[in-house]
Design an enzyme around this catalytic site. Structure first.
Site, PDB file in Angstrom:
ATOM      1  CB  ALA A  95      57.436  40.188  18.084  1.00  0.00           C
ATOM      2  CB  CYS A  96      62.634  41.945  16.855  1.00  0.00           C
ATOM      3  SG  CYS A  96      63.623  40.554  16.294  1.00  0.00           S
ATOM      4  N   GLY A  97      61.722  42.480  14.132  1.00  0.00           N
ATOM      5  CA  GLY A  97      61.581  42.406  12.686  1.00  0.00           C
ATOM      6  C   GLY A  97      61.804  41.020  12.110  1.00  0.00           C
TER       7      GLY A  97
END
Length: 93
Positions: A7-9
């Protein structure tokens, strides 16, 4: 096969970089994995379906009982080998 949630922004840019590095390391060590990307905000609702969560941003949620690894080093390069080693060690168990 272990399932990894990266996951990232926005679930697109830095998670792709981390996911590719994890996938390549796992292929090299012949560790079968399934990698899915998402936004950090989606992690709490998806976490229970995965064996490991890797994030490229700051994320903590004490209600999630699955190991969460930070992969900021995979973006900066500083400590990247150690991070990949920790991830592949965990996934090989």
């Amino acid at each position: 096969m272990k399932k990894v949630l990266v996951a990232c922004g926005n679930g697109i840019a830095t998670s792709t970089i981390a996911a590719v590095k994890i996938k390549e390391a796992c292929e090299e060590k012949k560790i079968p994995v399934s990698i899915t990307q998402c936004k950090i905000l989606e992690v709490p609702s998806k976490a229970e379906d995965y064996d490991l969560i890797v994030t490229t941003g700051k994320f903590q949620d004490p209600s999630i009982k699955i190991p969460i690894f930070s992969a900021i080093s995979l973006l900066t390069g500083i400590g990247a080998e150690e991070t990949i080693e920790k991830i592949t060690d965990f996934l090989s168990k």
